[in-house]
Write an enzyme that holds these catalytic residues in place. Structure first.
Site, PDB file in Angstrom:
ATOM      1  CB  ALA A  68      -0.885  -0.022   1.235  1.00  0.00           C
ATOM      2  N   GLY A 111       0.793  -5.004   0.999  1.00  0.00           N
ATOM      3  CA  GLY A 111      -0.418  -5.094   0.194  1.00  0.00           C
ATOM      4  C   GLY A 111      -0.171  -5.742  -1.166  1.00  0.00           C
ATOM      5  CD  GLU A 134       1.819  -5.546   5.668  1.00  0.00           C
ATOM      6  OE1 GLU A 134       2.666  -6.425   5.974  1.00  0.00           O
ATOM      7  OE2 GLU A 134       1.036  -5.683   4.718  1.00  0.00           O
TER       8      GLU A 134
HETATM    9  C1  HXC Z   1       5.096   4.447  -1.312  1.00  0.00           C
HETATM   10  C2  HXC Z   1       7.039   3.513  -2.091  1.00  0.00           C
HETATM   11  C3  HXC Z   1       6.679   2.262  -1.532  1.00  0.00           C
HETATM   12  C4  HXC Z   1       5.433   2.183  -0.823  1.00  0.00           C
HETATM   13  C5  HXC Z   1       8.585   2.044  -2.494  1.00  0.00           C
HETATM   14  N1  HXC Z   1       8.219   3.320  -2.682  1.00  0.00           N
HETATM   15  N2  HXC Z   1       7.662   1.379  -1.796  1.00  0.00           N
HETATM   16  N3  HXC Z   1       6.248   4.585  -1.985  1.00  0.00           N
HETATM   17  N4  HXC Z   1       4.687   3.310  -0.742  1.00  0.00           N
HETATM   18  N5  HXC Z   1       4.989   1.042  -0.289  1.00  0.00           N
HETATM   19  C6  HXC Z   1       8.969   4.374  -3.381  1.00  0.00           C
HETATM   20  C7  HXC Z   1      10.162   4.831  -2.585  1.00  0.00           C
HETATM   21  O1  HXC Z   1       9.777   5.797  -1.620  1.00  0.00           O
HETATM   22  C8  HXC Z   1      11.014   5.434  -3.684  1.00  0.00           C
HETATM   23  O2  HXC Z   1      10.515   6.716  -4.016  1.00  0.00           O
HETATM   24  C9  HXC Z   1      10.734   4.528  -4.861  1.00  0.00           C
HETATM   25  O3  HXC Z   1       9.510   3.849  -4.580  1.00  0.00           O
HETATM   26  C10 HXC Z   1      11.814   3.487  -5.069  1.00  0.00           C
HETATM   27  O4  HXC Z   1      12.008   2.813  -3.828  1.00  0.00           O
HETATM   28  P1  HXC Z   1      13.463   2.555  -3.214  1.00  0.00           P
HETATM   29  O5  HXC Z   1      13.277   2.264  -1.780  1.00  0.00           O
HETATM   30  O6  HXC Z   1      14.406   3.653  -3.579  1.00  0.00           O
HETATM   31  O7  HXC Z   1      13.895   1.239  -4.013  1.00  0.00           O
HETATM   32  P2  HXC Z   1      14.831   0.071  -3.515  1.00  0.00           P
HETATM   33  O8  HXC Z   1      16.038   0.610  -2.803  1.00  0.00           O
HETATM   34  O9  HXC Z   1      15.056  -0.811  -4.698  1.00  0.00           O
HETATM   35  O10 HXC Z   1      13.992  -0.732  -2.420  1.00  0.00           O
HETATM   36  C11 HXC Z   1      12.837  -1.421  -2.815  1.00  0.00           C
HETATM   37  C12 HXC Z   1      11.983  -1.836  -1.577  1.00  0.00           C
HETATM   38  C13 HXC Z   1      11.717  -0.591  -0.696  1.00  0.00           C
HETATM   39  C14 HXC Z   1      12.734  -2.896  -0.782  1.00  0.00           C
HETATM   40  C15 HXC Z   1      10.697  -2.440  -2.114  1.00  0.00           C
HETATM   41  O11 HXC Z   1      11.208   0.455  -1.532  1.00  0.00           O
HETATM   42  C16 HXC Z   1      10.737  -0.843   0.392  1.00  0.00           C
HETATM   43  O12 HXC Z   1      11.063  -1.438   1.392  1.00  0.00           O
HETATM   44  N6  HXC Z   1       9.515  -0.306   0.213  1.00  0.00           N
HETATM   45  C17 HXC Z   1       8.505  -0.389   1.241  1.00  0.00           C
HETATM   46  C18 HXC Z   1       7.884  -1.747   1.266  1.00  0.00           C
HETATM   47  C19 HXC Z   1       6.819  -1.830   2.335  1.00  0.00           C
HETATM   48  O13 HXC Z   1       7.080  -1.594   3.520  1.00  0.00           O
HETATM   49  N7  HXC Z   1       5.629  -2.222   1.931  1.00  0.00           N
HETATM   50  C20 HXC Z   1       4.487  -2.352   2.850  1.00  0.00           C
HETATM   51  C21 HXC Z   1       3.719  -1.108   2.863  1.00  0.00           C
HETATM   52  S1  HXC Z   1       2.439  -1.189   4.071  1.00  0.00           S
HETATM   53  P3  HXC Z   1      11.492   7.984  -4.207  1.00  0.00           P
HETATM   54  O14 HXC Z   1      10.564   9.117  -4.461  1.00  0.00           O
HETATM   55  O15 HXC Z   1      12.306   8.085  -2.956  1.00  0.00           O
HETATM   56  O16 HXC Z   1      12.335   7.598  -5.390  1.00  0.00           O
HETATM   57  C22 HXC Z   1       1.222  -2.088   3.385  1.00  0.00           C
HETATM   58  C23 HXC Z   1      -0.011  -2.229   4.221  1.00  0.00           C
HETATM   59  C24 HXC Z   1      -1.018  -3.077   3.563  1.00  0.00           C
HETATM   60  O17 HXC Z   1       1.318  -2.575   2.316  1.00  0.00           O
HETATM   61  C25 HXC Z   1      -2.295  -3.012   4.344  1.00  0.00           C
HETATM   62  C26 HXC Z   1      -3.458  -3.540   3.581  1.00  0.00           C
HETATM   63  C27 HXC Z   1      -3.576  -3.178   2.189  1.00  0.00           C
END
Ligand code: HXC
Length: 260
Positions: A68, A111, A134
Site C-alpha cells: 500500500a 499489500g 507492515e
Molecule cells: C510508497 C514507495 C513504496 C510504498 C517504495 N516506494 N515502496 N512509496 N509506498 N509502499 C517508493 C520509494 O519511496 C522510492 O521513491 C521509490 O519507490 C523506489 O524505492 P526505493 O526504496 O528507492 O527502491 P529500492 O532501494 O530498490 O527498495 C525497494 C523496496 C523498498 C525494498 C521495495 O522500496 C521498500 O522497502 N519499500 C517499502 C515496502 C513496504 O514496507 N511495503 C508495505 C507497505 S504497508 P522515491 O521518491 O524516494 O524515489 C502495506 C499495508 C497493507 O502494504 C495493508 C493492507 C492493504
C-alpha cells in the site's frame, strides 16, 4: 495507472485472456487509492467481457507491487481509517468470477503480497520477493496477510513472515507452497498468458464453478465443502459443455476399459 491489453491471439470468443499491468514505476507500483481504483475497474471490465475467459495481473519494472502507499497511509488517523473501513474495497478482487493469475515479476510486499494472494494462481518470476513488512511500520497486514498467508503456508512460516517482516525469495515461496511455479522473469508474462489461454479454452461455467468450489474450501468445513462441491458438480450436468465433453469421455472410456 494500469494498462490493459489483449494478447495477439485473442480471437476466440470467450477464450481470450485479459492482461492488466500495474504501472506506477516511480513508486514501485505502490498501491495508492487511485491505482487500486484503476485496478478494480480494469478487473471488473474483464470480468464482464464475454471475450475474456481468464485474467492476468502483473507488475512492471522491478515490482509487482511494493505494498500500500506508505505516504498516503502515514497521514491518516484512526477515526478516519476506521470510519472509511480503509482497504475493505480491496476484497472486490476476490468477487471476480473468472480466474485471475498473478504473474509476480518482482517485489510483492505488504499489500502487494496480499493482492497476489487474492488471485487464484500465483506464478513467480525468478527475481520475485515476497514479504509482509507492515510490522516495521507499526501496523500489521490489513488486506488478508495474516489470514490468507497462514492458509497458504501454515502457521509457523506465516508468523515468521508477519512478525519479522523478512522477505523470502521466489524459490522459497515455491518451497513453502505460496506460489505454484517459478519462471525465468523474461518468460513470466508469456507463460502466464499461455496458462491463461489453456484455462480460457475450457467451459466458461465449469471454470467459474471450479474457482468457486476451490475458494469455498477456505471458508467451509470439509462436510459443507464436499456438499457444495457435489451440488456444483450436479449443476454442471445442465451445461452444453458437459454434454460435448461427455461424448469425448465415452470414446476414451471404451478404448481404455479393456486395458484395466
Ligand atoms: C510508497 C514507495 C513504496 C510504498 C517504495 N516506494 N515502496 N512509496 N509506498 N509502499 C517508493 C520509494 O519511496 C522510492 O521513491 C521509490 O519507490 C523506489 O524505492 P526505493 O526504496 O528507492 O527502491 P529500492 O532501494 O530498490 O527498495 C525497494 C523496496 C523498498 C525494498 C521495495 O522500496 C521498500 O522497502 N519499500 C517499502 C515496502 C513496504 O514496507 N511495503 C508495505 C507497505 S504497508 P522515491 O521518491 O524516494 O524515489 C502495506 C499495508 C497493507 O502494504 C495493508 C493492507 C492493504
Amino acid at each position: 495507472l494500469v494498462e490493459t491489453r489483449f494478447p495477439e491471439d485473442n480471437s476466440v470468443v470467450g477464450g481470450g485472456v485479459g492482461v492488466i499491468s500495474l504501472h506506477r514505476p516511480k513508486a514501485l507500483n505502490a498501491l495508492c487509492d487511485a491505482l487500486f481504483d484503476d485496478l478494480i475497474h480494469a478487473v471488473r471490465a474483464f470480468d464482464g467481457d464475454d471475450d475474456i475467459g481468464c485474467i492476468v495481473i502483473t507488475g512492471s519494472g522491478k515490482a509487482f507491487a511494493a505494498g500500500a502507499d506508505i505516504s498516503e497511509m502515514s497521514k491518516r488517523e484512526f477515526a478516519d481509517v476506521y470510519k472509511k473501513n480503509m482497504f475493505s474495497q480491496w476484497a472486490d478482487i476476490t468477487k471476480v468470477s473468472k480466474p485471475i493469475i498473478a504473474a509476480i515479476n518482482g517485489f510483492a510486499l505488504g499489500g502487494g503480497c496480499e493482492l497476489a494472494m487474492m488471485c487464484d494462481i500465483l506464478l513467480a518470476g525468478s527475481k520475485a520477493q515476497f514479504g509482509q513488512p507492515e510490522i516495521n511500520l507499526g501496523v500489521i497486514p490489513g488486506a488478508g496477510g495474516t489470514q490468507r498467508l497462514i492458509r497458504a503456508v501454515g502457521k509457523s512460516k506465516a508468523m515468521e513472515m508477519c512478525l519479522t517482516g523478512n522477505r523470502i525469495s521466489a524459490q522459497e515461496a515455491l518451497d513453502i507452497g505460496l506460489v505454484s511455479k517459478v519462471i525465468e522473469t523474461e518468460f513470466l508474462l508469456e507463460e502466464a498468458v499461455k496458462m491463461g489461454f489453456s484455462i480460457a479454452d475450457k467451459g466458461s461455467v465449469s471454470v467459474r464453478m471450479c474457482k468457486e468450489a476451490v475458494n469455498a474450501a477456505e471458508e467451509m468445513t470439509l462436510a459443507e465443502g464436499l456438499r457444495f462441491e457435489r451440488r456444483l458438480f450436479h449443476a454442471l450436468f445442465a451445461t452444453k459443455d458437459q454434454k460435448e465433453v461427455e461424448l469425448k469421455g465415452v470414446r476414451l472410456k471404451i478404448s481404455k476399459v479393456p486395458e484395466v
